[in-house]
Design an enzyme around this catalytic site. Structure first.
Site, mmCIF file in Angstrom:
data_model
loop_
_atom_site.group_PDB
_atom_site.id
_atom_site.type_symbol
_atom_site.label_atom_id
_atom_site.label_comp_id
_atom_site.label_asym_id
_atom_site.label_seq_id
_atom_site.Cartn_x
_atom_site.Cartn_y
_atom_site.Cartn_z
ATOM 1 N N HIS A 38 -2.194 -7.737 2.327
ATOM 2 C CA HIS A 38 -2.228 -8.283 3.693
ATOM 3 C C HIS A 38 -3.427 -7.807 4.501
ATOM 4 O O HIS A 38 -3.633 -8.249 5.629
ATOM 5 C CB HIS A 38 -0.911 -8.023 4.434
ATOM 6 C CG HIS A 38 -0.664 -6.609 4.853
ATOM 7 N ND1 HIS A 38 -0.847 -6.184 6.142
ATOM 8 C CD2 HIS A 38 -0.245 -5.530 4.159
ATOM 9 C CE1 HIS A 38 -0.518 -4.901 6.218
ATOM 10 N NE2 HIS A 38 -0.156 -4.481 5.040
ATOM 11 N N CYS A 92 0.802 7.250 23.873
ATOM 12 C CA CYS A 92 1.771 6.352 24.476
ATOM 13 C C CYS A 92 2.070 5.140 23.603
ATOM 14 O O CYS A 92 3.042 4.437 23.841
ATOM 15 C CB CYS A 92 1.273 5.874 25.837
ATOM 16 S SG CYS A 92 0.918 7.201 26.969
ATOM 17 N N SER A 149 -3.722 -3.299 -0.876
ATOM 18 C CA SER A 149 -2.624 -4.031 -0.243
ATOM 19 C C SER A 149 -3.133 -5.401 0.206
ATOM 20 O O SER A 149 -4.147 -5.503 0.897
ATOM 21 C CB SER A 149 -2.119 -3.227 0.956
ATOM 22 O OG SER A 149 -1.091 -3.936 1.596
ATOM 23 N N GLY A 209 0.811 -1.216 0.000
ATOM 24 C CA GLY A 209 0.000 0.000 0.000
ATOM 25 C C GLY A 209 0.846 1.268 0.000
ATOM 26 O O GLY A 209 0.577 2.222 -0.740
ATOM 27 N N THR A 210 1.871 1.273 0.826
ATOM 28 C CA THR A 210 2.735 2.451 0.930
ATOM 29 C C THR A 210 3.354 2.775 -0.429
ATOM 30 O O THR A 210 3.372 3.935 -0.870
ATOM 31 C CB THR A 210 3.850 2.180 1.961
ATOM 32 O OG1 THR A 210 3.228 1.874 3.217
ATOM 33 C CG2 THR A 210 4.778 3.365 2.122
HETATM 34 C C1 LIG Z 1 -5.196 3.201 4.810
HETATM 35 C C2 LIG Z 1 -3.858 2.565 4.675
HETATM 36 N N1 LIG Z 1 -3.024 2.963 3.702
HETATM 37 C C3 LIG Z 1 -1.810 2.409 3.539
HETATM 38 C C4 LIG Z 1 -1.354 1.415 4.372
HETATM 39 C C5 LIG Z 1 0.020 0.852 4.162
HETATM 40 O O1 LIG Z 1 -0.037 -0.363 3.489
HETATM 41 P P1 LIG Z 1 1.221 -1.342 3.476
HETATM 42 O O2 LIG Z 1 1.382 -1.816 4.863
HETATM 43 O O3 LIG Z 1 0.833 -2.434 2.538
HETATM 44 O O4 LIG Z 1 2.369 -0.561 2.970
HETATM 45 C C6 LIG Z 1 -2.190 0.956 5.396
HETATM 46 C C7 LIG Z 1 -1.747 -0.130 6.303
HETATM 47 O O5 LIG Z 1 -1.391 0.056 7.438
HETATM 48 C C8 LIG Z 1 -3.467 1.552 5.556
HETATM 49 O O6 LIG Z 1 -4.286 1.163 6.529
HETATM 50 S S1 FES Z 2 4.215 6.965 27.096
HETATM 51 FE FE1 FES Z 2 2.681 8.121 28.039
HETATM 52 S S2 FES Z 2 2.979 7.654 30.148
HETATM 53 FE FE2 FES Z 2 4.361 6.376 29.159
#
Ligand SMILES: Cc1ncc(COP(=O)(O)O)c(C=O)c1O
Ligand code: FES
Lengths: 131, 386
Positions: B202, B325, B200, B73-74
């Protein structure tokens, strides 16, 4: 990501909760992620007789607070102020680099509580001496 | 309730389905030819790639020549957006939204550094891009709009068909990141009126590291990578034959099963949402109806997402959160912030994303473990009014 000791303190936190009759309450907050922590102290004869904590934060923050309470329970204030966030992280057996700031929260809240307690003491003393 | 392992992070990735693995196996072992080779081993691999391309085209309502295989996807997003921009030689205006994946948003930011004008459209509190704002942003220099088909964090389904129609009238190109939509919603490139579409494998039970880009016939793109002549020079490099075959098989099956899958996931989703909203101080993030069938995203006030995820993991439940976090950058989710959530609600967000393998029993198990966890963490929280 976290070691077993961190997970243990996270799942079975020691001394979590409030203390309505605390002698001092310290607070800290992280500028990094926006989390906050409170430490409650009960002090007797210059020693930490009881301690409790509340945390709005990640697993590392909760584990840090928990282990800190164990580290300082029964210690004198002089000993307690010397505890650094590094000591807290070391005592936990290490934290992921990104999570080191979370152990600051715990040490900062403790130092804040001690500072507030001492300030209040000085004020009381001042009052007692006043004519 | 008996403890069990429940995977509810299908928005992050999905398990490879058996049929896709079976289809891939020969190309990982015996049929190792390079599709560019003249000999029979090469021709065998070439045939597999061609057949896969036909399957993908059929699944999307496209022609085989409009499908390009990529590394995911990226990569598809980068190839489409940078590729369209390169032809403009640093001048022009493009439009995207504030809730895109970083693989779109950061590409647009890069292009801004290179001298392009970029408009990042706001979204409403449900995560919807407003068509009025889009229309107002259009200018004489606008050459590309990139808006996702459905959002990965909150599941909001964007009005791509309308955006596409509006852009087509004006001769503006449209790219849509359909990574989350493909396999969960019907995706037809003609109905969506798009020029580029990213998918993508996966995310629909295919293998990782393989994706595709649809490029409408007649639309020019300048290649980002340079190398051999593979994928008609748009994505040079020896083809990931097994990945391509696995992608095509998984997509073919996902499209065939779509009606049942959508029904099944929607039922589970609504049961999960209803159960979660029975807990105090919980809010639903995203749109009540224009939502991916498998997406649940809620915020638990007064608690932080990472501690919630850790607690869930200790009970066998895999999920994700938009909390600062958990983010690596220690910033809360840009998607939730763009929807107007405050720091605290973004912090306490939980995404449960459902997939093929999930059952009603999984949902009920999750609903039985969450309330005690929430109660425990709130009792410990410095923000909870005790
Ligand atoms: C909306 C969206 N675009 C792009 C990606 C990236 O895809 P890939 O992990 O195949 O590079 C993701 C996946 O995390 C996604 O959710
Ligand atoms: S990362 Fe937010 S308290 Fe630890």
């Amino acid at each position: 990501m976290y070691n077993d000791k961190v997970i243990d303190h996270f799942s079975n936190p020691r001394n979590a909760g409030e203390m309505p009759d605390a002698d001092a309450v310290g607070e800290s907050g992280s500028f990094k992620c926006g989390d906050t922590m409170k430490i409650f102290l009960k002090i007797n004869g210059g020693k930490i007789a009881d301690i409790k904590f509340q945390t709005f934060g990640c697993g590392a923050a909760i584990a840090s607070s928990s282990i800190l309470t164990e580290m300082v329970m029964g210690k004198s204030l002089e000993e307690a102020v010397r505890i650094t966030n590094r000591d807290v992280a070391d005592e936990l057996g290490g934290l992921p680099p990104l999570k080191l700031h979370c152990s600051n929260l715990a040490a900062d809240a403790l130092h804040d509580a001690i500072q507030k307690y001492r300030a209040a003491q000085r004020k009381d003393k001042g009052k007692a001496l006043a004519p | 309730m008996e403890s069990r392992q429940v995977y509810m992070d299908h928005g992050a990735t999905t398990p490879l389905r058996e049929e896709a693995l079976e289809a891939m196996m020969p190309y990982l072992q015996d049929k190792y030819g390079n599709p560019s080779s003249i000999h029979s081993a090469g021709r065998e691999a070439r045939k597999a790639v061609d057949e896969a391309r036909e399957k993908v085209a059929r699944a999307l309502g496209a022609e085989p020549a409009e499908i390009f295989f990529t590394g995911g996807g990226t990569e598809s997003n980068n190839i489409a957006i940078r590729g369209a921009a390169r032809l403009k030689k640093g001048r022009g205006h493009l439009i995207t939204s504030a809730i895109e994946h970083h693989a779109v948003l950061d590409v647009c930011k890069d292009l801004e550094q290179d001298g392009f004008k970029v408009t990042v459209l706001p979204v409403d509190s449900h995560g919807l891009v407003e068509l009025r704002a889009l229309e107002q942003a259009l200018g004489p220099e606008t050459f590309l709009i990139s808006i996702m088909t459905a959002n990965n964090e909150v599941g909001t389904v964007e009005p791509i068909g309308e955006i596409g129609a509006l852009a087509r009238e004006r001769g503006i190109l449209v790219h849509t990141d359909a990574v989350q939509a493909v396999g969960q919603l019907p995706v037809d490139v003609k109905k969506l009126n798009v020029d580029f579409l990213t998918l993508s494998a996966h995310k629909f039970n295919g293998p990782k590291g393989i994706g595709a880009l649809y490029v409408r016939k007649g639309i020019a793109v300048s290649p980002v990578f340079r190398g051999g002549g593979q994928e008609r020079k748009l994505r040079p490099g020896t083809e990931n034959v097994a990945g391509i075959v696995g992608l095509a098989r998984a997509l073919e099956l996902a499209v065939a099963e779509l009606p049942q899958k959508t029904d099944h996931l929607t039922q589970l989703r609504d049961r999960l949402i209803a159960g979660l909203l029975r807990i105090d101080d919980v809010t639903l993030n995203g749109h009540p109806t224009l939502r991916l069938p498998g997406n649940v995203n809620v915020s638990f006030n007064y608690i932080e997402g990472e501690s919630l995820l850790l607690s869930l993991d200790l009970q066998g439940v895999a999920a994700s959160s938009g909390s600062a976090c958990t983010s690596g950058s220690l910033d809360p989710s840009h998607v939730l912030m763009a929807m107007g959530l405050d720091h605290q609600h973004a912090h306490g967000s939980l995404r449960l994303s459902l997939g093929r393998g999930n059952t009603v029993e999984d949902v009920d198990y999750v609903l039985s473990v969450i309330p005690p966890i929430v109660q425990r963490l709130r009792k410990m929280s410095a923000l909870y009014p005790q």
